[in-house]
Write an enzyme that holds these catalytic residues in place. Structure first.
Site, mmCIF file in Angstrom:
data_model
loop_
_atom_site.group_PDB
_atom_site.id
_atom_site.type_symbol
_atom_site.label_atom_id
_atom_site.label_comp_id
_atom_site.label_asym_id
_atom_site.label_seq_id
_atom_site.Cartn_x
_atom_site.Cartn_y
_atom_site.Cartn_z
ATOM 1 N N GLN A 8 -4.316 -5.042 7.421
ATOM 2 C CA GLN A 8 -5.334 -6.010 6.977
ATOM 3 C C GLN A 8 -5.209 -7.354 7.697
ATOM 4 O OE1 GLN A 8 -7.781 -5.060 5.187
ATOM 5 N NE2 GLN A 8 -7.061 -3.238 4.106
ATOM 6 N N ASP B 203 3.302 -3.940 7.968
ATOM 7 C CA ASP B 203 2.030 -3.254 7.807
ATOM 8 C C ASP B 203 0.933 -4.291 8.049
ATOM 9 O OD1 ASP B 203 -0.338 -2.227 6.903
ATOM 10 O OD2 ASP B 203 0.456 -1.479 4.996
ATOM 11 N N LYS C 26 -10.364 -0.166 10.952
ATOM 12 C CA LYS C 26 -10.581 -1.393 10.171
ATOM 13 C C LYS C 26 -10.908 -2.573 11.077
ATOM 14 C CE LYS C 26 -7.207 -0.103 6.601
ATOM 15 N NZ LYS C 26 -7.964 0.427 5.480
ATOM 16 N N HIS D 175 0.873 -1.181 0.000
ATOM 17 C CA HIS D 175 0.000 0.000 0.000
ATOM 18 C C HIS D 175 0.909 1.230 0.000
ATOM 19 C CE1 HIS D 175 -2.742 2.970 1.836
ATOM 20 N NE2 HIS D 175 -3.747 2.175 1.511
ATOM 21 N N CYS E 90 -4.935 2.365 -3.494
ATOM 22 C CA CYS E 90 -3.670 2.914 -2.963
ATOM 23 C C CYS E 90 -2.516 1.947 -3.171
ATOM 24 C CB CYS E 90 -3.787 3.298 -1.490
ATOM 25 S SG CYS E 90 -5.054 4.515 -1.172
HETATM 26 N N1 C6P Z 1 -6.386 0.546 3.000
HETATM 27 C C1 C6P Z 1 -8.199 0.062 1.519
HETATM 28 O O1 C6P Z 1 -9.326 0.249 1.058
HETATM 29 P P1 C6P Z 1 -5.070 4.043 7.149
HETATM 30 O O2 C6P Z 1 -5.727 4.780 6.023
HETATM 31 O O3 C6P Z 1 -3.890 4.771 7.699
HETATM 32 O O4 C6P Z 1 -6.030 3.578 8.180
HETATM 33 O O5 C6P Z 1 -4.524 2.661 6.509
HETATM 34 C C2 C6P Z 1 -3.650 2.693 5.407
HETATM 35 C C3 C6P Z 1 -3.396 1.315 4.921
HETATM 36 C C4 C6P Z 1 -2.121 0.789 5.046
HETATM 37 N N2 C6P Z 1 -1.843 -0.471 4.672
HETATM 38 C C5 C6P Z 1 -2.780 -1.278 4.162
HETATM 39 C C6 C6P Z 1 -2.421 -2.677 3.774
HETATM 40 C C7 C6P Z 1 -4.083 -0.805 3.987
HETATM 41 O O6 C6P Z 1 -5.000 -1.613 3.462
HETATM 42 C C8 C6P Z 1 -4.390 0.526 4.350
HETATM 43 C C9 C6P Z 1 -5.754 1.096 4.101
HETATM 44 C C10 C6P Z 1 -7.712 0.964 2.624
HETATM 45 O O7 C6P Z 1 -7.486 -0.854 1.107
HETATM 46 C C11 C6P Z 1 -7.799 2.401 2.222
HETATM 47 S S1 C6P Z 1 -6.750 2.790 0.854
#
Ligand code: C6P
Length: 405
Positions: A200, A197, A223, A120, A363
């Protein structure tokens, strides 16, 4: 299947979209909140609101206790101690903190950071920016056509110059679950810091940081049934002691003079300013809720729905699925495309039936370039979704194909 009472705990799932019941298949973007989380946050404002760590008065002490209780709950969820859990605004801020601090402490000219093609942007751009500042280089490990990390490429790119390996635990597009313990062992053998990271994975599976073997692990509250504006970075205590702060200001100091300052011990060292207090309390309630279901059951349910969706999509000759074909090797999401129809059009047609899926690059533009498509559709699942919803989704994909192909 998950107990139907779980679904009843989520008030938003009672709303309609137009004249259709909402079928929400975008929890990988953000999850919904059970009543218990909404209530915990509201109750904090109603009954315990004060700034934390500052007041000598009892209300402030009570707010501080609630904030620290939330930290202890998050720590327990991932098998950590509370002092190793830093509250951030979310995964993005946690990864920016990690890249900045690791860069300052460990990375110099000619050094390298390994990322992967499936990251991401939140686990890519902070490393690019840090490398630019430090005169270092970011190298990306390739993804195989089957959506796995290319292990040979990883071994080949890993070297004593590698100071950090930054990798997603679960890809938000491919669903791939990366073998973090093996990656961490190889990275540690060359002295690299391992940053995971876990945006997920923490929401969807049992995770013990001790077993993962990483040094820093980032995730978001929103999430995992919690509020927006709160997330965490877990770090190994010795590393947190070594790393410099990312943000500076109030509450993260030991002593300040007009020309310098010294830092408080972690986690306070990394929590400058007034933190998201009510959001942390809400996240604590979300952790309680997930623990009430049991993370093994959360994982089992996610797998069951993912298996249904995957089997249904693979059965349709006009659908392409991205990522591993074995549901056991995946998180609770499936990215796909429908021949000849733009992903945005598929998502728009499904929305007309009240079904919310995500379409776009999620993203992860470099990954989509590797896949050879500008965008994909993605359906993702959580504790409140049902097999009937997956069936309705598959039937709607058929209607989209019939309407537009
Ligand atoms: N992915 C998706 O629809 P934030 O926005 O900081 O809470 O998380 C960012 C982020 C970082 N790593 C991974 C693997 C992610 O999936 C995400 C957030 C969302 O896939 C929004 S782009």
């Amino acid at each position: 299947m998950m107990d139907a009472t779980v679904r009843a705990d989520f008030p938003i799932l009672r709303r309609a979209v137009g004249d259709r019941p909402l079928i929400y298949l975008d929890s990988a973007a953000t999850s919904h909140k059970p009543e218990a989380v909404v209530e915990a946050e509201a109750r904090f404002y109603r009954e315990a609101n004060a700034n934390v760590r500052r007041g000598v008065y009892r209300l402030s002490a009570a707010a501080t206790d609630l904030y620290e209780e939330a930290r202890a709950k998050v720590a327990a969820l991932i098998g950590a101690i509370p002092e190793e859990v830093i509250f951030t605004r979310g995964t993005t801020e946690a990864l920016n903190l990690a890249a900045y601090a690791v860069g300052e402490a460990r990375v110099g000219p000619e050094d390298e950071v390994l990322v992967t093609e499936m990251e991401h942007h939140a686990n890519l751009i902070p490393w690019q920016e840090m490398a630019r500042r430090r005169g270092a280089r970011v190298r990306a490990v390739a993804v195989t056509p089957g959506g796995e990390l290319d292990w040979d490429d990883f071994r080949q790119k890993l070297s004593p110059r590698t100071k950090a390996v930054a990798v997603a635990h679960v890809s938000n597009v491919l669903g791939t679950v990366n073998p973090i313990p093996e990656i961490a062992a190889a990275a540690h053998a060359v002295g690299a810091v391992v940053v995971v990271d876990a945006a997920q994975s923490v929401p969807h599976m049992p995770l013990r940081v001790g077993e993962l073997g990483a040094d820093l692990v980032a995730f978001s509250g929103h999430k995992m049934l919690g509020p927006t504006g709160i997330g965490a970075l877990w770090g190994r205590a010795e590393l947190l002691a070594e790393l410099p702060p990312f943000l500076t200001g109030g509450e993260m100091i030991r002593e300040v003079s007009l020309d310098r300052a010294t830092w408080a011990d972690p986690p306070a060292k990394f929590e400058a300013g007034t933190p998201p207090i009510a959001q942390a309390v809400g996240l604590g309630a979300a952790v309680d809720y997930l623990q009430g279901i049991g993370m093994d059951e959360v994982r089992r349910h996610g797998r069951e729905l993912t298996s249904l969706a995957l089997a249904g999509l693979l059965d349709r000759p006009y659908v392409t699925v991205y990522g591993p074909l074995d549901p056991a090797a995946r998180g609770a999401l499936v990215a796909f495309s429908v021949d000849g129809i733009h992903p945005h059009d598929v998502a728009t047609l499904l929305d007309e039936e009240g079904i919310a899926i995500r379409a776009g690059h999620h993203c992860a533009q470099p990954l989509h370039r590797r896949l050879g498509v500008p965008a994909t559709c993605r359906a993702s699942f959580y504790v409140y979704n049902t097999g009937e919803e997956v069936a309705a989704f598959l039937a709607a994909v058929d209607r989209a194909w019939e309407a537009l192909a």
